[in-house]
Design a protein around this motif. Structure first.
Motif, PDB file in Angstrom:
ATOM      1  N   THR A   1       0.856  -1.194   0.000  1.00  0.00           N
ATOM      2  CA  THR A   1       0.000   0.000   0.000  1.00  0.00           C
ATOM      3  C   THR A   1       0.885   1.235   0.000  1.00  0.00           C
ATOM      4  O   THR A   1       2.108   1.138   0.141  1.00  0.00           O
ATOM      5  CB  THR A   1      -0.992   0.007   1.169  1.00  0.00           C
ATOM      6  OG1 THR A   1      -1.989   1.003   0.916  1.00  0.00           O
ATOM      7  CG2 THR A   1      -0.313   0.310   2.505  1.00  0.00           C
ATOM      8  N   ASP A   2       0.230   2.398  -0.178  1.00  0.00           N
ATOM      9  CA  ASP A   2       1.019   3.634  -0.169  1.00  0.00           C
ATOM     10  C   ASP A   2       1.097   4.175   1.253  1.00  0.00           C
ATOM     11  O   ASP A   2       0.146   4.073   2.032  1.00  0.00           O
ATOM     12  CB  ASP A   2       0.432   4.677  -1.119  1.00  0.00           C
ATOM     13  CG  ASP A   2      -1.040   4.943  -0.891  1.00  0.00           C
ATOM     14  OD1 ASP A   2      -1.831   3.971  -0.880  1.00  0.00           O
ATOM     15  OD2 ASP A   2      -1.419   6.096  -0.684  1.00  0.00           O
TER      16      ASP A   2
ATOM     17  N   ASN B   1      -1.747   6.168   2.653  1.00  0.00           N
ATOM     18  CA  ASN B   1      -3.083   5.598   2.792  1.00  0.00           C
ATOM     19  C   ASN B   1      -3.573   5.779   4.229  1.00  0.00           C
ATOM     20  O   ASN B   1      -2.790   5.994   5.151  1.00  0.00           O
ATOM     21  CB  ASN B   1      -3.068   4.111   2.401  1.00  0.00           C
ATOM     22  CG  ASN B   1      -4.462   3.622   1.990  1.00  0.00           C
ATOM     23  OD1 ASN B   1      -5.461   4.329   2.162  1.00  0.00           O
ATOM     24  ND2 ASN B   1      -4.533   2.413   1.453  1.00  0.00           N
TER      25      ASN B   1
ATOM     26  N   ASP C   1       5.896   5.411  -1.527  1.00  0.00           N
ATOM     27  CA  ASP C   1       5.628   6.833  -1.361  1.00  0.00           C
ATOM     28  C   ASP C   1       4.935   7.404  -2.596  1.00  0.00           C
ATOM     29  O   ASP C   1       5.075   6.886  -3.694  1.00  0.00           O
ATOM     30  CB  ASP C   1       6.948   7.579  -1.102  1.00  0.00           C
ATOM     31  CG  ASP C   1       7.519   7.229   0.257  1.00  0.00           C
ATOM     32  OD1 ASP C   1       6.821   7.456   1.266  1.00  0.00           O
ATOM     33  OD2 ASP C   1       8.643   6.688   0.306  1.00  0.00           O
TER      34      ASP C   1
ATOM     35  N   GLU D   1       1.549   9.276  -4.791  1.00  0.00           N
ATOM     36  CA  GLU D   1       0.224   8.828  -5.220  1.00  0.00           C
ATOM     37  C   GLU D   1       0.356   7.534  -6.028  1.00  0.00           C
ATOM     38  O   GLU D   1       1.333   7.358  -6.754  1.00  0.00           O
ATOM     39  CB  GLU D   1      -0.444   9.893  -6.102  1.00  0.00           C
ATOM     40  CG  GLU D   1      -0.544  11.285  -5.488  1.00  0.00           C
ATOM     41  CD  GLU D   1      -1.495  11.346  -4.309  1.00  0.00           C
ATOM     42  OE1 GLU D   1      -2.267  10.385  -4.114  1.00  0.00           O
ATOM     43  OE2 GLU D   1      -1.450  12.339  -3.565  1.00  0.00           O
ATOM     44  N   PRO D   2      -0.627   6.653  -5.912  1.00  0.00           N
ATOM     45  CA  PRO D   2      -0.605   5.426  -6.725  1.00  0.00           C
ATOM     46  C   PRO D   2      -0.603   5.756  -8.216  1.00  0.00           C
ATOM     47  O   PRO D   2      -1.376   6.595  -8.660  1.00  0.00           O
ATOM     48  CB  PRO D   2      -1.921   4.730  -6.336  1.00  0.00           C
ATOM     49  CG  PRO D   2      -2.314   5.331  -5.030  1.00  0.00           C
ATOM     50  CD  PRO D   2      -1.797   6.739  -5.028  1.00  0.00           C
TER      51      PRO D   2
ATOM     52  N   LEU E   1      -5.476   0.067  -2.142  1.00  0.00           N
ATOM     53  CA  LEU E   1      -5.401   1.478  -2.545  1.00  0.00           C
ATOM     54  C   LEU E   1      -6.724   2.176  -2.227  1.00  0.00           C
ATOM     55  O   LEU E   1      -7.791   1.577  -2.350  1.00  0.00           O
ATOM     56  CB  LEU E   1      -5.149   1.588  -4.050  1.00  0.00           C
ATOM     57  CG  LEU E   1      -3.876   0.965  -4.615  1.00  0.00           C
ATOM     58  CD1 LEU E   1      -3.858   1.123  -6.145  1.00  0.00           C
ATOM     59  CD2 LEU E   1      -2.627   1.599  -4.000  1.00  0.00           C
TER      60      LEU E   1
END
Lengths: 294, 294
Positions: free
Chosen positions: B4-5, B8, B31, B33-34, B49
């Motif tokens: 995940t980012d 999040n 790190d 934005e996706p 996400l």
């Protein structure tokens, strides 16, 4: 192994079955009411017991069972769902370590209202919820950090609490505390004694059989009555008599008496209507096809 | 690995951290934005996400990211919490398999209202909830059987649903559906465009900085404004201006515009009060000690 009685509430059994499957543990189900002398557990086992049985209404001897589990080196988790608010529960005095329960029944907060859990103070720093959510996080709104749970009971919170449900819990628990558990227990015993007396006088001759303990000290606040046509009797009570019991398969009509608001006259009226119904044979005219609920 | 980012929502990250710890899996945080071109996942990974970022309000390109995950052999779970009710979400068209979300935000059901999950039809028989409860059981009220879940989406139910919370969901979702997502999205864009225009005209000269995408197609329905004294600005808005934003550390004031009931005049008034407040330096008189919430 994970241990519980086969008569325990389905979710208790299913959840244990799920954990056993995920972790490769044995699930041991025993028959009959939990008994301190014969509690089938040993070192390292985790035992889940309901203080009051959901079907029979039998009240377990919590201190004796807790002592038996401790002696055998097992960890005992109490399900208080059918007990809290109707019978005294003294976890601390019994040296209980873990308990869970719903607020739906005698805490009067309604269906699906938030549950609770009890973790003895000495264990709170040691155990963790399997679900790591932001409400259990130390310094919750820092948001930038790894998960680092609160050191105390707050660590068992996960997501945002359900506020509407909690409002109902607040009122239900407030009223229960205001009435006092001693007074509620005394009234509950009075109600179930009346229920059993009327059963013996009116219903036993019609083919009913008491499926709950006769001795007041051994039961909670509901009574199950066995009848060969229990499903039809239950439906007829709901549809035609304005009395709302639960059907609990295979053959029981379960009557819960909530001491906070059920009156003795309600018990009298409910059993009077039940007697009339069965005497007239009216329950036999109800569709015998079981529905999903009750 | 679980992926995940880093930006999040905390619960998404904490839950993944908990699962990784319990199952001995790697947790990979990336790190920024996706981005479909650089989505850091491979065969067998599970990626979580958010369609709309809780802090920045950035709107992810759901179809492109779904395609990228599929191409790499990863499973993608969408968190729709800040999206549903404010931006169009077409999981089916994108071939999405799994999604979750809350009803708290733009579905208007209030704090802690029940969440939802989406499982593509073809996967429903294959996946199981880790929590096996009686509402997911086939023939729920038979009660005597081992756990045997429903074949379809009902298997993901566990305990009794929270009825009061569901009543709020029912109304919130009904109103949202009645308004229509196209109309809501159009109004949301109008509101955030106005917010950005007023920021540029009034607030940028006072030291604010836009921390959300400028392009309407790349953002959801909230805007974050950076300011060195964001905590004090947030508190002052709540306590003195009757405007309720969130502080999102380290330095953002987050303004959510719910298209169902936020009006353009509300945006104007809120930013007008914010400008006055900061021009007068009144936020500097607010206690700078961060509190627990907002």
């Amino acid at each position: 192994a994970l241990v519980t009685d086969r008569g325990n509430f389905p979710t208790d059994r299913y959840v244990l079955e799920g954990i056993a499957a995920q972790r490769g543990l044995d699930l041991r189900l025993f028959d009959g009411e939990p008994d301190a002398a014969t509690l089938p557990c040993g070192h390292g086992d985790v035992v889940v017991l309901s203080q009051v049985g959901y079907r029979s209404g039998a009240l377990a001897d919590l201190p004796a069972l807790q002592a038996a589990a401790r002696e055998r080196g097992a960890t005992l988790i109490w399900d208080l769902s059918h007990a809290a608010g109707a019978v005294p529960v003294d976890l601390h005095a019994a040296g209980a370590e873990l308990a869970v329960g719903c607020t739906y029944k005698y805490l009067n907060a309604g269906p699906g209202a938030p549950a609770y859990l009890y973790v003895a103070a000495g264990l709170q720093g040691e155990l963790r919820s399997p679900i790591w959510g932001w409400f259990g996080q130390r310094d919750q709104f820092a948001m930038e950090r790894d998960y680092d749970p609160e050191p105390d009971i707050r660590r068992y919170l996960a997501g945002t609490p359900p506020i509407l449900g909690l409002a109902a819990v607040e009122e239900g628990v407030r009223l229960t505390a205001q009435a006092g558990i001693a007074a509620l227990r005394a009234k509950s015993i009075g109600l179930t004694e009346l229920l059993i007396a009327l059963h013996d006088a009116w219903l036993a001759p019609l083919g009913f059989e008491l499926a709950s303990p006769r001795v007041a000290q051994r039961r909670g606040s509901h009574i199950s009555l066995r009848h060969p046509r229990a499903w039809q009797v239950t439906r007829a009570l709901i549809e035609r008599c304005d009395v709302v019991p639960d059907f609990r398969g295979p053959d029981s009509v379960r009557l819960g008496v909530a001491p906070l608001y059920t009156r003795h006259v309600d018990v009298w009226d409910a059993l009077d209507r039940l007697r009339d119904l069965v005497e007239r044979g009216e329950h036999e005219t109800v569709d015998a096809t079981p529905g999903r609920v009750t």
